[in-house]
Design a protein around this motif. Structure first.
Motif, PDB file in Angstrom:
ATOM      1  N   ALA A 636      37.897 -12.090 -24.831  1.00 29.16           N
ATOM      2  CA  ALA A 636      36.635 -12.082 -25.580  1.00 29.16           C
ATOM      3  C   ALA A 636      35.466 -11.990 -24.617  1.00 29.16           C
ATOM      4  N   ASP A 637      34.505 -11.122 -24.943  1.00 30.09           N
ATOM      5  CA  ASP A 637      33.297 -11.010 -24.123  1.00 30.09           C
ATOM      6  C   ASP A 637      32.069 -11.181 -24.994  1.00 30.09           C
ATOM      7  N   THR A 638      30.939 -11.329 -24.358  1.00 30.21           N
ATOM      8  CA  THR A 638      29.657 -11.478 -25.059  1.00 30.21           C
ATOM      9  C   THR A 638      28.784 -10.253 -24.828  1.00 30.21           C
ATOM     10  N   GLY A 639      29.435  -9.109 -24.769  1.00 29.53           N
ATOM     11  CA  GLY A 639      28.718  -7.879 -24.436  1.00 29.53           C
ATOM     12  C   GLY A 639      28.079  -7.189 -25.616  1.00 29.53           C
ATOM     13  N   SER A 640      27.930  -5.885 -25.486  1.00 34.28           N
ATOM     14  CA  SER A 640      27.176  -5.102 -26.461  1.00 34.28           C
ATOM     15  C   SER A 640      27.971  -4.758 -27.705  1.00 34.28           C
ATOM     16  N   GLY A 641      29.297  -4.984 -27.683  1.00 31.87           N
ATOM     17  CA  GLY A 641      30.106  -4.664 -28.842  1.00 31.87           C
ATOM     18  C   GLY A 641      30.434  -3.183 -28.922  1.00 31.87           C
ATOM     19  N   ILE A 646      32.872   4.531 -33.799  1.00 30.65           N
ATOM     20  CA  ILE A 646      33.937   4.944 -32.877  1.00 30.65           C
ATOM     21  C   ILE A 646      35.138   3.998 -32.921  1.00 30.65           C
ATOM     22  N   HIS A 647      35.206   3.133 -33.936  1.00 30.97           N
ATOM     23  CA  HIS A 647      36.335   2.200 -34.014  1.00 30.97           C
ATOM     24  C   HIS A 647      37.672   2.921 -34.031  1.00 30.97           C
ATOM     25  N   ASP A 648      37.733   4.078 -34.692  1.00 31.15           N
ATOM     26  CA  ASP A 648      39.003   4.798 -34.823  1.00 31.15           C
ATOM     27  C   ASP A 648      39.330   5.651 -33.605  1.00 31.15           C
ATOM     28  N   LYS A 649      38.459   5.668 -32.615  1.00 34.23           N
ATOM     29  CA  LYS A 649      38.660   6.579 -31.488  1.00 34.23           C
ATOM     30  C   LYS A 649      38.927   5.871 -30.169  1.00 34.23           C
ATOM     31  N   PHE A 655      38.905   9.651 -24.481  1.00 38.30           N
ATOM     32  CA  PHE A 655      37.665   9.342 -25.199  1.00 38.30           C
ATOM     33  C   PHE A 655      36.951   8.222 -24.458  1.00 38.30           C
ATOM     34  N   THR A 656      35.702   8.446 -24.112  1.00 41.47           N
ATOM     35  CA  THR A 656      34.932   7.429 -23.398  1.00 41.47           C
ATOM     36  C   THR A 656      33.467   7.540 -23.771  1.00 41.47           C
ATOM     37  N   ASP A 685      38.252  -7.247 -32.782  1.00 41.51           N
ATOM     38  CA  ASP A 685      37.129  -7.592 -33.647  1.00 41.51           C
ATOM     39  C   ASP A 685      35.862  -7.417 -32.824  1.00 41.51           C
ATOM     40  N   THR A 686      34.861  -6.833 -33.413  1.00 44.58           N
ATOM     41  CA  THR A 686      33.653  -6.572 -32.653  1.00 44.58           C
ATOM     42  C   THR A 686      32.442  -6.602 -33.561  1.00 44.58           C
ATOM     43  N   ALA A 687      31.316  -6.913 -32.966  1.00 44.30           N
ATOM     44  CA  ALA A 687      30.025  -6.857 -33.654  1.00 44.30           C
ATOM     45  C   ALA A 687      28.999  -6.409 -32.628  1.00 44.30           C
ATOM     46  N   GLU A 688      28.219  -5.436 -33.000  1.00 42.87           N
ATOM     47  CA  GLU A 688      27.246  -4.893 -32.049  1.00 42.87           C
ATOM     48  C   GLU A 688      26.263  -5.982 -31.616  1.00 42.87           C
ATOM     49  N   SER A 689      26.047  -6.036 -30.325  1.00 39.33           N
ATOM     50  CA  SER A 689      25.139  -6.987 -29.663  1.00 39.33           C
ATOM     51  C   SER A 689      25.686  -8.418 -29.662  1.00 39.33           C
ATOM     52  N   LYS A 690      26.896  -8.615 -30.154  1.00 37.22           N
ATOM     53  CA  LYS A 690      27.475  -9.962 -30.164  1.00 37.22           C
ATOM     54  C   LYS A 690      28.749 -10.070 -29.357  1.00 37.22           C
TER      55      LYS A 690
END
Length: 862
Positions: A636-641, A646-649, A655-656, A685-690
């Motif tokens: 788990a990180d606290t990065g940009s999400g 692009i979840h499916d890619k 792909f980068t 699991d991801t959330a942008e900016s979280k």
């Protein structure tokens, strides 16, 4: 004074039959006053006679004695030793009420002596007069039931508690058996000699009335139980609260299961019919009755056709109360009523069909439904007072279904099915088929709606499409990797020949080294492709992930830099897993690098590990993962999400989102391939900016008998010695003699690569025979009369592949040694080998000349 009867207006009722409490409340004694007066006169006379000449000392002594007596009297009054008598012993109103009470009242002291008893008490105990007043415990001393109750009452009084009991008293003194209610209340609890108040009431008539009501109720229940129709009652939750004996006999149920609360509607009604009974709705305060033809089910599983008259009353808040349901058995058919038999068959078909069916009016109101429709949409149509199909479909898809209903209301046919999102929480989908009802057959209904829930089908299709896409890309990557490996193998071998022909002082030596480094980098990229295609060779071993992650954390701290804090948290007693150590470390490293790049300004990276049992798998909502025991690793990180677009890619090779030159696009695809080939699953699991959390589920490894025995064996050498041995092996490999002799059959379909391999082996002293495929290899073997020491063969070849060649060679020469070389994993073709287990060695492409000759010498020496 026998036969006291406290009647209103009776003079006797206004007096206590016995009252010894008056003596304790009298105002004093005249004799005591006269004695005190005599003492004072005598003292005065003594003073006059003895102290005629000097009376002052005697007077002072007399006054001092009186003062002392007065002071002690005051202290005695203050401490309660002396008490002033009350001019009135008690409240006359209260005394009059108790004296004339219908209940018998008796007060006893600590020694069970009667202090007070009213006339009703004497009458209840059959006393002949006040002199015959006895305490309660002596009155019923010969009655066992009464004695037990009195013992409990006295015990409660000693503990300072109030208590009451009802007891049956046997016939005595010409009186029939009676029921008495005995009450006890302690007065002055905690003091020695405290008083106890008893109250006795004759409740025989009340008991008789209760018994009469109970008998009438028993008769009514008996009539209902043995009525020629079934009857049951169910509450709003579907629990059966009453079931008559007739219905219990029909469905082979034990009435004791109803009393224990263990019988539900689902145990009584077959299929989804219970949902029809619990989804009934009506306005608040009204009573709704439905006639339903359903199949009940017996305890043995047999269906029982029945007609239910189901009645439910709704409260002021709209909540349904317990049902009242009459059941008519429709199974008793002598064949004389074919219409009844047809009705039973149709309703059974209607309610047991695997398609939800409802009839609706022009406005979408639901008129009637089958059992499956009621169950599928129970939570959606049960919340409102009016049942409407509009409550089932999400607002965005309602216009399409409304248009289909409108076409049916107009009598149109061939209406296209409507796929719609269902209302409510979560993503549920349904497909609705709308059919018109003929004008002459319409009552309230305008159309018939057939519904199928397609949630699982959509999820399966989505997973299948994603899996097909990943498999296609994986197959493409594997094929590309195989071809690239052949080309890279030729480049690396040719480069080795150039390096052998040029000294380090040669001007072109640096160029040759640059070619070699570029080839090695290309080989590394190909290995990533092979990892994604799940066709690499793994060397699994039993791992303790807590130790692996602790060791790896030292490397990760340097890798992620000082701006990012690394936190490692392990669960207790992690289960073992079986995985390739180096490949697992590659997975964690790739995810850590991605997390670092997502936190350019710093943050926190956390590694967590824990056991996940089969029962806990549902908490993670991992689609496609079967319920089993896993060890979970979370990164788990606290990065940009990760952006949703692009979840499916993210697992697709190349792909980068990184800038050119900063990423190959193979990091996450490698993670995906390694985890899948290990038998695990990876989700995120991801959330942008979280931030982002990757979850890797690796199957729990349960050791077999051989592994358990091996784990109990003593270690062959300490760890330090093993490290030293490894260093020694490296030193020896650097100075090893790789020359040899013998005849080698080299089988390779790539002519250029075959020539380079043959040239390298020949330069080391071996005699090399060449073949372009398996068929040629068989012919060469037969021409050489079997004088071949070793076969080095590719795996994927035209006409005859490696596994087939192996079987044919072993038929002709069972002891022939074979080395397979391939860009695919060893496991990729091992499954095509015979079940008896053919022995062979393996060398992965691309390889250097040194690796080839070393493997050849090692195999021939074995």
């Amino acid at each position: 004074m026998a036969g006291f009867s406290a009647q209103p207006g009776d003079a006797l009722a206004a007096r206590a039959a016995i009252d010894r409490s008056a003596a304790a409340g009298r105002g004093g004694s005249i004799g005591l006053v006269l004695v005190v007066a005599g003492c004072l006169i005598g003292a005065a006379a003594g003073v006059v006679l003895l102290g005629r000449d000097h009376p002052e000392p005697y007077i002072l002594i007399f006054l001092a004695a009186l003062a002392t007596i007065g002071v002690f009297s005051l202290f005695a009054l203050a401490s309660g030793i002396l008490q002033l008598a009350s001019p009135q012993a008690g409240n006359p109103l209260v005394r009059a009420i108790v004296d004339g009470a219908f209940d018998g009242v008796v007060v006893t002291d600590g020694d069970s002596r009667v202090i007070y008893a009213n006339a009703a008490y004497l009458d209840l105990i059959g006393a002949s007069g006040p002199q015959d007043a006895r305490p309660v415990e002596r009155v019923f001393i010969g009655d066992a039931d009464a004695s037990e109750a009195i013992f409990r009452l006295l015990k409660a009084a000693r503990e300072g508690k109030r208590l009451q009991e009802e007891v049956r008293v046997g016939p005595s003194q010409g009186r029939p058996a009676r029921w008495l209610r005995l009450k006890i209340r302690p007065l002055g609890a905690g003091r020695r000699g405290g008083l106890t108040v008893w109250s006795l009431t004759d409740v025989t008539r009340d008991r008789e009335r209760q018994e009469n009501v109970f008998q009438e109720l028993q008769h009514a229940i008996d009539y209902l139980d043995h009525a020629p129709a079934g009857f049951f009652s169910a509450d709003a939750s579907g629990a059966i609260v009453y079931l008559n004996a007739t219905l219990a006999n029909w469905v082979e149920q034990d009435l004791a299961s109803v009393a224990s609360g263990g019988l539900k509607l689902a145990d009584l009604v077959s299929g989804d019919g219970a949902a029809l009974l619990t989804t009934l709705r009506a306005p608040a305060g009204e009573v709704k009755t439905e006639v339903l033809d359903l199949d009940l089910k017996t305890r043995s599983g047999r269906p029982l056709p029945a007609r239910l008259l189901h009645k439910v009353a709704f409260g002021a808040d709209g909540a349904p109360g317990p049902s009242r349901t009459l059941v008519l058995n429709r199974a008793r058919d002598d064949g004389s009523d074919p219409q009844r038999a047809a009705q039973v068959r149709f309703m059974r078909f209607f309610h047991h069909t695997p398609m939800a069916i409802a009839t609706i009016d022009r406005d979408g109101g639901i008129v009637r439904t089958n059992a499956l429709f009621a169950r599928l949409f129970q939570g959606l149509i049960a919340g409102g007072r009016e049942r409407s199909i509009r409550a089932i479909v999400a607002e965005r898809d309602w216009p399409a279904l409304e248009a289909a209903i409108g076409q049916a209301a107009q009598g149109k046919g061939d209406i296209a099915p409507v796929d719609a999102l269902l209302a409510g929480d979560g993503e549920r989908f349904g497909r609705f088929y709308v059919t018109a009802i003929a004008e002459q057959d319409r009552d309230q209904e305008a159309a018939i709606v057939y519904a199928l829930e397609t949630t699982e089908q959509r999820a399966l299709e989505s997973r299948l499409q994603q899996q097909q896409k990943m498999d296609l890309v994986s197959h493409l990557a594997g094929g590309m990797a195989h071809d690239f490996n052949n080309m890279l193998n030729a480049i690396i071998l040719a480069n080795d020949f150039l390096l052998n022909a040029h000294k380090p002082t040669d001007p072109s030596f640096n160029d040759i080294m640059e070619i070699r480094q570029s080839a090695n980098r290309a080989a590394s990229l190909v290995r990533h492709l092979v990892a994604f295609s799940r066709k690499q060779t793994l060397r699994p071993q039993v791992l303790d992930l807590a130790e692996v992650l602790n060791d790896l954390s030292l490397v990760l701290r340097r890798l992620i830099g000082e701006k990012i804090a690394l936190k490692v948290v392990h669960g207790r007693d992690l289960w073992p897993v079986k995985a390739d150590l180096l490949q697992f470390e590659q997975v964690i490293t790739n995810l850590a690098v991605n997390a670092r790049d997502a936190m350019p300004d710093g943050g926190q990276l956390e590694l967590r590990s824990m056991n996940v049992s089969a029962q806990d798998c549902t908490r993670y909502r991992a689609k496609g993962m079967p319920a089993a025991d896993y060890v979970l690793v979370e990164i788990a990180d606290t990065g940009s999400g990760i952006p949703e677009a692009i979840h499916d890619k993210i697992f697709v090779p190349f792909f980068t989102t990184k800038d050119v030159g900063k990423g190959t696009g193979l990091g996450l695809s490698t993670v995906y391939g390694i985890v899948k080939q290990t038998g695990g699953f990876v989700y995120f699991d991801t959330a942008e900016s979280k931030g982002t959390t990757f979850r890797i589920f690796l199957p729990r490894h349960v050791p077999n008998a051989q592994e358990i025995v091996a784990s109990l064996a003593p270690a062959e050498a300490p760890v330090v010695a093993g490290v030293l041995d490894a260093a020694e092996r490296v030193r020896r490999a650097a100075t090893a003699d790789l020359t040899g002799e013998g005849t080698i059959l080299l089988v390779e379909d790539e002519e250029g690569l075959r020539a380079l391999n043959a040239r390298g082996l020949t330069s080391r002293g071996y005699t090399v025979l060449q073949a372009g495929n398996g068929v040629e290899a068989i012919a060469v073997l037969e021409k050489s009369d079997g004088k071949i020491d070793l076969v080095v063969s590719d795996v994927v070849m035209p006409e005859m592949d490696g596994p087939t060649l192996l079987r044919e060679l072993r038929k002709r020469n069972p002891g022939l040694k074979i080395i397979f070389v391939s860009g695919y994993a060893e496991d990729a073709f091992q499954k095509h080998l015979p079940a008896d287990g053919q022995q062979f060695d393996f060398l992965a492409k691309p390889f250097t000349l040194k690796q080839l000759v070393a493997k050849v010498k090692e195999t021939m020496a074995a």
